[in-house]
Scaffold this motif. Structure first.
Motif, PDB file in Angstrom:
ATOM      1  N   PHE A 231       0.824  -1.208   0.000  1.00  0.00           N
ATOM      2  CA  PHE A 231       0.000   0.000   0.000  1.00  0.00           C
ATOM      3  C   PHE A 231       0.859   1.259   0.000  1.00  0.00           C
ATOM      4  N   GLU A 232       1.977   1.213   0.749  1.00  0.00           N
ATOM      5  CA  GLU A 232       2.854   2.388   0.786  1.00  0.00           C
ATOM      6  C   GLU A 232       3.631   2.543  -0.521  1.00  0.00           C
ATOM      7  N   VAL A 233       4.257   1.454  -0.977  1.00  0.00           N
ATOM      8  CA  VAL A 233       5.047   1.538  -2.204  1.00  0.00           C
ATOM      9  C   VAL A 233       4.151   1.865  -3.394  1.00  0.00           C
ATOM     10  N   ALA A 234       2.931   1.320  -3.389  1.00  0.00           N
ATOM     11  CA  ALA A 234       2.019   1.555  -4.509  1.00  0.00           C
ATOM     12  C   ALA A 234       1.648   3.023  -4.646  1.00  0.00           C
ATOM     13  N   ILE A 235       1.527   3.734  -3.522  1.00  0.00           N
ATOM     14  CA  ILE A 235       1.176   5.155  -3.654  1.00  0.00           C
ATOM     15  C   ILE A 235       2.367   5.946  -4.190  1.00  0.00           C
ATOM     16  N   PHE A 236       3.593   5.533  -3.824  1.00  0.00           N
ATOM     17  CA  PHE A 236       4.766   6.182  -4.408  1.00  0.00           C
ATOM     18  C   PHE A 236       4.888   5.822  -5.892  1.00  0.00           C
ATOM     19  N   THR A 237       4.494   4.603  -6.251  1.00  0.00           N
ATOM     20  CA  THR A 237       4.484   4.215  -7.661  1.00  0.00           C
ATOM     21  C   THR A 237       3.440   5.009  -8.428  1.00  0.00           C
ATOM     22  N   ALA A 238       2.282   5.210  -7.802  1.00  0.00           N
ATOM     23  CA  ALA A 238       1.254   6.043  -8.425  1.00  0.00           C
ATOM     24  C   ALA A 238       1.783   7.452  -8.660  1.00  0.00           C
ATOM     25  N   ALA A 239       2.624   7.923  -7.737  1.00  0.00           N
ATOM     26  CA  ALA A 239       3.234   9.248  -7.905  1.00  0.00           C
ATOM     27  C   ALA A 239       4.126   9.277  -9.146  1.00  0.00           C
ATOM     28  N   ILE A 391      -5.570  13.188  -2.516  1.00  0.00           N
ATOM     29  CA  ILE A 391      -4.879  14.483  -2.466  1.00  0.00           C
ATOM     30  C   ILE A 391      -3.804  14.543  -3.548  1.00  0.00           C
ATOM     31  N   CYS A 392      -3.039  13.436  -3.706  1.00  0.00           N
ATOM     32  CA  CYS A 392      -2.038  13.364  -4.778  1.00  0.00           C
ATOM     33  C   CYS A 392      -2.672  13.659  -6.138  1.00  0.00           C
ATOM     34  N   TYR A 393      -3.772  12.983  -6.406  1.00  0.00           N
ATOM     35  CA  TYR A 393      -4.416  13.075  -7.727  1.00  0.00           C
ATOM     36  C   TYR A 393      -4.950  14.487  -7.985  1.00  0.00           C
ATOM     37  N   LEU A 397      -2.796  16.842 -10.621  1.00  0.00           N
ATOM     38  CA  LEU A 397      -3.305  16.939 -11.994  1.00  0.00           C
ATOM     39  C   LEU A 397      -4.339  18.045 -12.194  1.00  0.00           C
ATOM     40  N   HIS A 398      -4.865  18.599 -11.109  1.00  0.00           N
ATOM     41  CA  HIS A 398      -5.948  19.579 -11.257  1.00  0.00           C
ATOM     42  C   HIS A 398      -5.644  20.921 -10.599  1.00  0.00           C
ATOM     43  N   THR A 399      -4.392  21.134 -10.192  1.00  0.00           N
ATOM     44  CA  THR A 399      -3.981  22.446  -9.683  1.00  0.00           C
ATOM     45  C   THR A 399      -2.628  22.798 -10.298  1.00  0.00           C
ATOM     46  N   GLU A 400      -2.194  24.025 -10.074  1.00  0.00           N
ATOM     47  CA  GLU A 400      -0.911  24.470 -10.609  1.00  0.00           C
ATOM     48  C   GLU A 400       0.273  23.910  -9.834  1.00  0.00           C
ATOM     49  N   LEU A 401       0.017  23.215  -8.731  1.00  0.00           N
ATOM     50  CA  LEU A 401       1.110  22.663  -7.937  1.00  0.00           C
ATOM     51  C   LEU A 401       1.861  21.573  -8.678  1.00  0.00           C
ATOM     52  N   GLY A 402       1.182  20.819  -9.546  1.00  0.00           N
ATOM     53  CA  GLY A 402       1.834  19.783 -10.334  1.00  0.00           C
ATOM     54  C   GLY A 402       2.514  18.730  -9.471  1.00  0.00           C
ATOM     55  N   SER A 403       3.799  18.494  -9.748  1.00  0.00           N
ATOM     56  CA  SER A 403       4.547  17.455  -9.034  1.00  0.00           C
ATOM     57  C   SER A 403       4.569  17.697  -7.527  1.00  0.00           C
ATOM     58  N   ALA A 404       4.706  18.952  -7.120  1.00  0.00           N
ATOM     59  CA  ALA A 404       4.733  19.267  -5.689  1.00  0.00           C
ATOM     60  C   ALA A 404       3.412  18.876  -5.031  1.00  0.00           C
ATOM     61  N   ILE A 406       1.517  16.378  -5.904  1.00  0.00           N
ATOM     62  CA  ILE A 406       1.540  14.923  -5.733  1.00  0.00           C
ATOM     63  C   ILE A 406       2.254  14.565  -4.432  1.00  0.00           C
ATOM     64  N   TRP A 407       3.355  15.230  -4.171  1.00  0.00           N
ATOM     65  CA  TRP A 407       4.138  14.919  -2.977  1.00  0.00           C
ATOM     66  C   TRP A 407       3.498  15.442  -1.692  1.00  0.00           C
ATOM     67  N   ILE A 408       2.704  16.481  -1.789  1.00  0.00           N
ATOM     68  CA  ILE A 408       1.931  16.925  -0.616  1.00  0.00           C
ATOM     69  C   ILE A 408       0.928  15.838  -0.227  1.00  0.00           C
ATOM     70  N   GLY A 409       0.364  15.161  -1.222  1.00  0.00           N
ATOM     71  CA  GLY A 409      -0.521  14.034  -0.944  1.00  0.00           C
ATOM     72  C   GLY A 409       0.211  12.901  -0.247  1.00  0.00           C
ATOM     73  N   LEU A 410       1.462  12.634  -0.668  1.00  0.00           N
ATOM     74  CA  LEU A 410       2.269  11.619   0.007  1.00  0.00           C
ATOM     75  C   LEU A 410       2.509  11.987   1.462  1.00  0.00           C
TER      76      LEU A 410
END
Length: 436
Positions: A231-239, A391-393, A397-404, A406-410
């Motif tokens: 579950f943990e690795v999969a969310i990082f993989t989703a990232a 939160i990652c998704y 993908l739907h705000t100007e934060l982009g990659s950052a 995704i990592w806030i969701g992590l």
């Protein structure tokens, strides 16, 4: 250091492949995203061996310790072959994930070889978890050090075609990883067999004489533990996959930040192994007050260690990414500059989740030592997939934060996991103390 060895293999691949270009680095990231998911299942499952061996060691029962290793080796070998097969079946998914076409084309041959290396890796994990259970963690460390030296040498020869060897690019990196992992298994078996303390444990196996009760015990502990790590690795993989939707540079930046974060995480994961061993020992002795005191001491030590890593990431977030890329390359100058900028943003977020990531894995280790795995599995699912991934998704993908974003969701998922797991540990140990 033993756990860090797995990540250093990827570090060497990333740094050396990164000299070829951002597309090659993104291809390694995409290929490894499949391998990381499978590896999480293999490593997570193998952790069932450690608390069983630690409990047997605490109770002075050598026969049960050897039985746990024998049955664990059989199950890990079967699991390694199964994971290799599943990755081969999953390869066509690369074409359906909206990833850059040039990245997918490069990743395909790399994935074949690295996926096959999972078989020796998972078998190695069985030996490692057994050795950890006897509080002898240095022998797996020696094996991983040797494997990393071999990997780096083969990378240098095969990626760049040095000293007359063929120039194979990222396929050369995959060959280095495969050979290094095969040698790792052979070397740890040789080390353990040559030591008097371990010789009787690791020789004289009768694999035709398997006990259903022991197999079921390992599976009942190993399957939930595998899911926890999955579950943990999969969310990082989703990232990784979400970053790929944003483009190859976002994916390359994500790979740099993920690789650095994985290295610091291994120190916390190592302390989680300590918690699993020491808690397992005290469970064998039925001394639950001492069990709680030891575990909380390890939690505090982990907190201090992760504070140091958080400070390091804040200080070096603009410099660390430059180690992965050839900034003197005029051809890739624009891409490399963007990757460094994006990676620095991700390392800023990573600095903050060092603490929660460290605490959640060490508390999880203590709970495994107590052989409490089912409820923690539900906790990790809720934290990562009901809290973290949405939160990652959305932010990615739907705000100007982009990659950052995704990592806030992590960060949110890891923090939720740390809090809920500690509440579980606190409740369980107080209950055991009262009952005893």
């Amino acid at each position: 250091m033993g756990l860090l060895g797995h990540t250093v293999v990827q570090l060497a691949d990333n740094i050396m492949v990164g000299q070829l270009g951002t597309a090659e680095l993104a291809a390694v990231s995409l290929g490894n995203s499949f391998v990381f998911i499978a590896m999480s299942l293999g490593i997570g499952f193998s952790t069932a061996i450690t608390p069983l061996v630690a409990e047997a060691d605490g109770a002075g029962n050598k026969a049960d310790g050897k039985s746990a290793l024998k049955h664990g080796l059989v199950l890990c070998a079967v699991l390694g072959v199964s994971l290799f097969g599943l990755i081969l079946l999953a390869k066509p998914l690369m074409h359906m994930m909206d990833q850059p076409p040039e990245v997918v084309e490069l990743a395909m041959p790399y994935l074949d070889l690295v996926a096959f290396s999972l078989i020796p890796l998972v078998i190695f994990q069985a030996f490692k978890q057994f050795s950890d259970g006897l509080s002898q963690t240095r022998y797996p460390m020696y094996a991983t050090v040797v494997a990393n030296v071999v990997n780096i040498i083969l990378n240098y020869l095969l990626i760049f075609g040095s000293f007359g060897f063929p120039k194979m690019g990222i396929v050369g990196a995959a060959i280095g990883t495969l050979v290094a992992r095969i040698l790792m298994v052979l070397y740890i078996w040789y080390l353990l067999k040559s030591k008097k303390k371990f010789h009787d444990y690791v020789t004289g196996f009768n694999f035709r004489d398997l006990e259903k009760k022991v197999m079921n015990k390992i599976i009942s502990l190993g399957f939930p533990s595998a899911l926890q790590m999955f579950f943990e690795v999969a969310i990082f993989t989703a990232a990784i996959w979400l970053s790929g939707v944003l483009g190859k540079n976002a994916q390359a930046a994500n790979q740099i930040a993920l690789n650095l974060s994985s290295m610091t995480f291994m120190f916390s994961m190592g302390l989680g192994v300590v918690a699993m061993i020491r808690v397992g020992n005290q469970k064998g002795l039925q001394n639950f007050k001492e069990l709680r005191r030891i575990a909380q001491s390890i939690f505090l030590l982990t907190f201090f260690v992760t504070i140091v890593f958080a400070t390091l990431f804040l200080w070096g977030r603009n410099w660390f990414p430059t180690l992965y890329l050839d900034l003197d390359s005029a051809l890739n100058l624009s891409d490399n500059t963007e990757v460094v900028f994006l990676a620095a943003q991700l390392l800023l977020v990573s600095a903050f989740f060092q603490i929660s990531d460290g605490i959640q894995v060490v508390v999880l280790g203590a709970l495994r030592g107590l052989q409490d795995v089912k409820i923690p599995t539900f906790i990790t699912f809720i934290a990562y997939w009901l809290v973290g991934f949405p939160i990652c998704y959305y932010l990615g993908l739907h705000t100007e934060l982009g990659s950052a974003g995704i990592w806030i969701g992590l960060l949110a998922g890891l923090t939720a996991s740390a809090i809920m797991l500690y509440i579980r540990f606190n409740y369980l140990t107080k209950k055991l103390i009262v009952q005893s």
